[in-house]
Design a protein around this motif. Structure first.
Motif, short mmCIF file in Angstrom:
data_model
loop_
_atom_site.label_atom_id
_atom_site.label_comp_id
_atom_site.label_asym_id
_atom_site.label_seq_id
_atom_site.Cartn_x
_atom_site.Cartn_y
_atom_site.Cartn_z
N GLY A 1 0.81 -1.22 0.00
CA GLY A 1 0.00 0.00 0.00
C GLY A 1 0.84 1.26 0.00
N GLU B 1 -2.27 -2.67 -4.64
CA GLU B 1 -3.15 -2.05 -5.62
C GLU B 1 -2.92 -0.53 -5.63
OE1 GLU B 1 -7.85 -1.92 -6.65
OE2 GLU B 1 -7.18 -3.40 -5.15
N VAL B 2 -2.73 0.01 -6.80
CA VAL B 2 -2.36 1.42 -6.93
C VAL B 2 -3.60 2.30 -6.79
CG1 VAL B 2 -1.27 3.13 -8.40
CG2 VAL B 2 -0.50 0.74 -8.47
N PRO B 3 -3.61 3.24 -5.86
CA PRO B 3 -4.74 4.16 -5.74
C PRO B 3 -4.87 5.02 -7.01
CG PRO B 3 -3.23 4.38 -3.88
CD PRO B 3 -2.55 3.54 -4.90
N GLN B 4 -6.10 5.40 -7.30
CA GLN B 4 -6.35 6.19 -8.51
C GLN B 4 -5.48 7.45 -8.55
OE1 GLN B 4 -8.04 4.97 -11.01
NE2 GLN B 4 -7.38 6.76 -12.21
N LYS B 5 -5.30 8.08 -7.38
CA LYS B 5 -4.50 9.30 -7.31
C LYS B 5 -3.10 9.11 -7.90
CE LYS B 5 -3.31 10.48 -3.10
NZ LYS B 5 -3.33 11.09 -1.74
N TYR B 6 -2.50 7.94 -7.61
CA TYR B 6 -1.17 7.67 -8.15
C TYR B 6 -1.22 7.38 -9.64
CZ TYR B 6 1.37 7.98 -3.80
OH TYR B 6 1.96 8.47 -2.67
N ARG B 7 -2.30 6.73 -10.07
CA ARG B 7 -2.47 6.49 -11.51
C ARG B 7 -2.61 7.82 -12.24
NH1 ARG B 7 -0.05 2.16 -12.94
NH2 ARG B 7 -0.93 0.23 -12.11
#
Lengths: 393, 393
Positions: free
Chosen positions: A243, A269-275
């Motif tokens: 995380g 799982e990559v948070p949307q913010k990082y994507r």
């Protein structure tokens, strides 16, 4: 006399000296006293971890440069510089870290001996290895000389790299590529950070493709999670966690040439913010790189990068790149050109940069960066490291 | 606000500040501007590889110290210093390595804001991180202030270590012991030097006894044969050879505390000359250590060492030791006490030194050194590394 495998031909050193003398003449300087270890090395070939005591190269308009430093390091100079032994001058050990004496007293004697006591002398006022006390001592000891700021004078001569320099940077680029591959291979949640840093160091110094790794001018940075909101914290032994993002700001190095490159690794799982940040940075890098070509200005890259980044809703208020090449601690930059608004330096073929569009978010950091070379028609990246956020489950 | 595991209690930082203020008062200083990263860390807890841009701790006679540095590093300060966040001041990135502006302009503003524009200010004139340009800028910006040299003022307060500091140095001592064990295990003729250095780095950063390794303030030195006649050359990829001595001048580090120790490894049959040198150095170390006790002076160790060494027909004309503790590149010494004739510092319990009686011979080097602590009655060595020339066939 060189007994090491010389890093460059004497002809290359002489070309550098010639270029530097022209810059000195343009400033009306009779001589320069070069304190920056990377400038010393670039002008003379000298290489040693001896810059914690005073040393310098003195360059006038005639003859070979003179290496000056601690007596015991004169032996290292004999083994690394291109000049003859009579251009090497060591000072007595009593001057070392002694509050009663200053090594610049000895250097003043040498300058008087060379007839430079009334000369116009360039000194690197804003260099780590030319402290306020060094300057005060020279001013006191040479009352008839004119001391003039020559910070960056030699650094600027280094901006366009020779073929051989590019070759060394390519090797360093291959080394940092292998370092990132190794990180991806061995990093996992639960691993102590220092154990991972040990792996990074070892991979970098083993080198790549048969080329040995030199020490990077900055230690590996590898902060995770909230620590990665701050760019320059070093490691401890806290284990990495699922995380969290960890960025790796590291450099490959070969014969003192530095090739820094950063990547970021997310566990889980990559948070949307990082994507979103990844996508914004990648687009902005593309926009910046499109401007990386001869004739454009350094600020063009920053402006294109920032415009694209801002459109995606992100901001970066620090410079996004700087010149790189030969370097010694504490910095792997050349301290000349910066990618930021207002830097109007015109880009030329074989200038080399770290395009460093790091984003520090409120709960972590994202660094995806590229060391680049300006070519005749555009640019090329020194590394083939995949340009993306790395993810491991 | 500290989120890292704090290295020291707030009480310990306050004791250090109190001690430092007494020294400031004795010199008539209203405030000090501390540029040395090890002094910054010792006074505030700050830890980061950010000293390649200007930063400082400002200490007056009242309140908490103020950390000042590059804006992006203020975030690292928040995570490492003991002070409240309102004692952290970051400057704009436009000041970074910009020939048009100097960060000391920003610091001058901060000093004026604190009412210090007419104060007597101590500055560390002879420090790597207080370049001539920094001083010139402060002088220009604060024409009514008195800038006074305070080089070493904080360093001297660090000479006697606290219990916790000794504990960290003991851990660092254990780490360098393990590094030497590892060298003995893996080094062999034909091995590329950089591969061995990779092993040394990795062992040091993995740490020992569960304690993590921090970066040493100097890279591992490991020169062989003739290169070892020069003390500060770093590595390349030439393979080690039978019939050559290699010295390893390395340090273990833990939470920035440094424990340097050197040993020498000979491959093959040891020439009588090296045996003679070994025996002379070991006797001279014994003679020196006998003087390492409270009440004696620093020079007593050097004089005893040199007398014994000379009797055996060897000479060493450089200092044979220096104070150690917390440190950042480029030097792991404290730059205060030296073991050399004329240094009359009286030894006290919990002072810590690197007793560094290296001998450089005409065809190689012999380094057998000991990090030591002065105790109530004499001294103890931080390491149990066997004190002898190592030999591998």
């Amino acid at each position: 006399m060189t007994t090491f495998q010389a890093n460059f031909t004497t002809a290359e050193y002489l070309r550098r000296i010639d270029k530097t003398r022209k810059a000195m003449a343009a400033k009306g300087l009779d001589a320069i006293i070069v304190s920056d270890p990377s400038n010393i090395s670039w002008l003379s070939g000298y290489d040693g971890w001896s810059f914690y005591t005073y040393q310098a190269v003195i360059l006038t308009h005639e003859g070979e440069p003179v290496w000056w430093g601690r007596g015991m390091d004169a032996l290292g100079a004999r083994r690394t510089v291109f000049m003859e032994d009579d251009c090497i001058r060591g000072y007595d050990d009593i001057y070392v870290q002694n509050p009663e004496k200053h090594p610049m007293e000895d250097l003043s004697g040498l300058l008087r001996e060379k007839g430079l006591e009334k000369a116009r002398l360039g000194v690197e006022m804003d260099n780590y290895y030319y402290a306020a006390a060094a300057h005060a001592t020279l001013v006191r000891e040479l009352p008839e000389a004119t001391l003039q700021d020559a910070t960056g004078l030699v650094n600027w001569q280094r901006a366009v790299k020779s073929e051989r320099e590019i070759e060394y940077m390519q090797r360093a680029g291959r080394i940092v590529e292998v370092m990132h591959e190794h990180i991806l291979e061995v990093a996992e949640p639960g691993m102590r950070k220092n154990d991972l840093v040990a792996e990074i160091y070892a991979a970098g110094i083993r080198g790549a493709d048969g080329f040995w790794g030199d020490y990077p001018a900055i230690v590996p940075m590898a902060p995770s999670g909230m620590d990665a909101t701050a760019p320059h914290l070093t490691w401890d032994d806290r284990p990495m966690e699922t995380g969290e993002a960890t960025f790796f700001e590291i450099a490959g190095a070969h014969r003192r040439y530095q090739c820094p490159q950063s990547r970021t690794l997310f566990f889980g799982e990559v948070p949307q913010k990082y994507r979103d940040a990844e996508s914004a940075v990648l687009d902005a890098i593309d926009a910046g790189l499109e401007q990386a070509k001869p004739g454009n200005r350094a600020e063009d890259i920053a402006n294109a990068f920032n415009a694209t980044l801002n459109k995606a809703g992100f901001e970066k208020d620090s410079r996004c790149g700087y010149a790189i090449g030969i370097s010694y601690p504490p910095d792997w930059g050349e301290r000349t050109i910066s990618f930021r608004r207002g830097d109007q330096t015109v880009l030329e073929p074989d200038m080399t940069f770290h395009f460093m569009p790091a984003l520090w978010l409120d709960d972590g950091g994202l660094e995806i960066t590229e060391p680049i070379r300006i070519t005749e028609t555009g640019h090329e990246c020194f590394c083939n490291t995949p340009r993306k956020l790395f993810v491991k489950d």
